[in-house]
Write a protein that holds these residues in place. Structure first.
Motif, PDB file in Angstrom:
ATOM      1  N   ALA A 157      23.095  66.084  63.337  1.00  0.00           N
ATOM      2  CA  ALA A 157      22.303  67.289  63.568  1.00  0.00           C
ATOM      3  C   ALA A 157      20.970  66.981  64.225  1.00  0.00           C
ATOM      4  O   ALA A 157      20.319  67.872  64.773  1.00  0.00           O
TER       5      ALA A 157
ATOM      6  N   GLU B  47      28.090  69.332  62.499  1.00  0.00           N
ATOM      7  CA  GLU B  47      27.270  69.762  63.629  1.00  0.00           C
ATOM      8  C   GLU B  47      27.755  69.192  64.964  1.00  0.00           C
ATOM      9  O   GLU B  47      27.197  69.513  66.013  1.00  0.00           O
TER      10      GLU B  47
ATOM     11  N   ARG C 183      28.573  71.604  54.847  1.00  0.00           N
ATOM     12  CA  ARG C 183      29.389  72.749  55.239  1.00  0.00           C
ATOM     13  C   ARG C 183      30.777  72.670  54.601  1.00  0.00           C
ATOM     14  O   ARG C 183      31.234  71.588  54.238  1.00  0.00           O
TER      15      ARG C 183
ATOM     16  N   LYS D 121      22.538  67.941  71.677  1.00  0.00           N
ATOM     17  CA  LYS D 121      23.969  67.962  71.971  1.00  0.00           C
ATOM     18  C   LYS D 121      24.341  67.178  73.219  1.00  0.00           C
ATOM     19  O   LYS D 121      25.407  66.558  73.291  1.00  0.00           O
TER      20      LYS D 121
ATOM     21  N   THR E 168      28.821  66.157  54.979  1.00  0.00           N
ATOM     22  CA  THR E 168      28.437  67.491  55.441  1.00  0.00           C
ATOM     23  C   THR E 168      28.131  68.384  54.248  1.00  0.00           C
ATOM     24  O   THR E 168      28.671  68.184  53.152  1.00  0.00           O
TER      25      THR E 168
ATOM     26  N   GLU F  94      25.947  64.959  58.502  1.00  0.00           N
ATOM     27  CA  GLU F  94      26.037  66.294  59.101  1.00  0.00           C
ATOM     28  C   GLU F  94      27.116  66.328  60.184  1.00  0.00           C
ATOM     29  O   GLU F  94      26.910  66.829  61.288  1.00  0.00           O
TER      30      GLU F  94
END
Length: 449
Positions: free
Chosen positions: A199, A244, A283, A203, A281, A241
């Protein structure tokens, strides 16, 4: 199955033992005197078959020395008729067992199997003691609640394998700490350990960070650079993460997990690597798969073993352990006496839900060291003042204020609590009136004074 060392001056007997043990799939080395043993690394062996009387001394007199080098080494004394009393005495020096000559191979097999069972148990206990012991380690601690003990037991069963691991849990529960524990005891512990927070990387730079790039691959690439996976070759990479990661990078990561091959950005050469992947993660990746945000095939590749770390509110008996851990850490950092909490204050801390989990506990303890006089006992009123800023700034489960902002928040709330009485406020915070006045002067614009 394991490594056994034989120290026996009778070459014929030694060779018989060696052939027998190798048929049992043990890797076996033979030495004929004590002097030869000084040239080898005993940490490479699990079991030692030691003759009691050797050309250059008594084997039993070396037992303590051998075990000091390798605490897990199981020494089995081989003794002739009439030396049983000495053999029994050698057990007090740390020998695992003894066997009389001529050797009964069936009994020897039984003793060796028992030795390996004890080695496995000792190593397991060492791992558990490391993490659940009463004393707090300087580097990290996980907890000793029943739920964490069971989780550690599961981890210890897979820790020596190369299986990929997916660690899940809320923000701040200690996913990276768990990863460091796994690395500490894995067979790759002496190999590279690379961490990447997916994260935290823009990108458009994620691919080059993971897989490296060749010279001229893009503007500014004036020289080739290896990526995180190359740096982690033969070791472990921790992808924090992982949820991400952009979808196009997910497909390239899948290829690495499937065949252990990477390509640098701008390159055409395939680079073979051997890396264990631990991903983490906060998530729900299964939900992300359904939404199309995460590749199903990558999820299953990562989720070979799933370690779900429960939030601290589900294991409240661990809260005092983490408070003490950070108490010691920040006592050293700020060169102050360790904090002392009243019974009511500690009860309040234990009952609090800590939405930011362990990370929130860490921030909380550090704020106390910054703001309060640690010579005084921290009471319930102090704790009440300190926790309210967390509640107001924890909609995502973690405080995002800077330490200076936290300090200001606590001081202003204390001032309000004591109806603007600066003397009482300073006393409650454990700071001098002059220090309080200095700090309030900095807040004049905010107070509109």
């Amino acid at each position: 199955m394991g490594n056994i060392i034989i120290i026996e001056d009778d070459k014929n007997s030694a060779n018989i033992l060696k052939k027998f043990l190798e048929k049992k799939n043990y890797s076996t080395d033979v030495f004929y005197d004590l002097k030869s043993v000084q040239k080898i690394n005993l940490n490479n062996y699990d079991v030692m078959l030691l003759d009691m009387i050797l050309p250059d001394g008594k084997g039993t007199e070396k037992i303590k020395e051998f075990i000091e080098i390798n605490p897990y080494l199981k020494v089995i004394i081989m003794t002739g008729f009439g030396d049983v009393e000495d053999a029994v005495y050698s057990m007090k020096s740390g020998a695992f067992d003894f066997i009389k000559k001529p050797i009964d191979l069936k009994r020897l097999t039984f003793i060796i199997e028992k030795a390996y069972e004890e080695i496995a148990l000792e190593k397991e206990n060492t791992k558990l003691k490391y993490i659940v012991q009463e004393s707090i380690k300087d580097d990290f601690v996980i907890g000793q609640s029943e739920i964490m003990r069971k989780l550690i037991e599961i981890v210890n069963k897979v820790i020596e394998t190369d299986a990929n691991l997916l660690i899940t849990g809320e923000t701040g529960v200690g996913k990276e700490v768990f990863t460091r524990y796994i690395q500490r005891f894995s067979k790759r512990k002496d190999k590279p350990f690379i961490i990447m927070n997916c994260a935290a990387i823009p990108k458009d730079l994620v691919e080059s960070e993971l897989f490296g790039y060749e010279k001229g691959a893009f503007t500014g690439a004036d020289k080739s650079k290896p990526g995180k996976f190359e740096l982690a070759d033969n070791g472990t990479i921790f992808l924090d993460e992982i949820g991400e990661l952009p979808l196009d990078i997910q497909s390239k990561l899948l290829r690495v997990l499937e065949n252990g091959i990477i390509e640098r950005v701008g390159g055409t050469k395939e680079i073979k690597i051997d890396v264990r992947v631990i991903a983490a993660t906060n998530r729900n990746l299964e939900e992300e798969v359904k939404k199309g945000n995460f590749r199903m095939d990558l999820f299953y590749r990562l989720n070979v073993i799933n370690i779900n770390i429960p939030p601290i509110r589900e294991r409240k008996e661990d809260i005092p352990i983490f408070i003490e851990f950070f108490n010691k850490r920040y006592s050293k950092k700020y060169n102050k006496k360790p904090l002392k909490f009243s019974k009511d204050a500690m009860n309040m801390l234990t009952e609090y839900n800590w939405p930011g989990n362990i990370r929130e506990i860490r921030n909380f303890v550090e704020r106390i060291f910054i703001i309060f006089d640690t010579n005084k006992v921290i009471n319930r009123v102090d704790i009440d003042i300190m926790l309210k800023p967390e509640e107001n700034n924890s909609n995502k489960g973690v405080s995002v204020m800077t330490l200076e902002e936290m300090e200001r928040e606590v001081i202003l709330k204390a001032l309000k609590k004591y109806n603007g009485n600066k003397t009482k406020t300073a006393k409650a915070l454990g700071i001098s009136l002059r220090a309080l006045q200095y700090k309030l002067k900095k807040y004049e614009n905010m107070l509109g004074e």
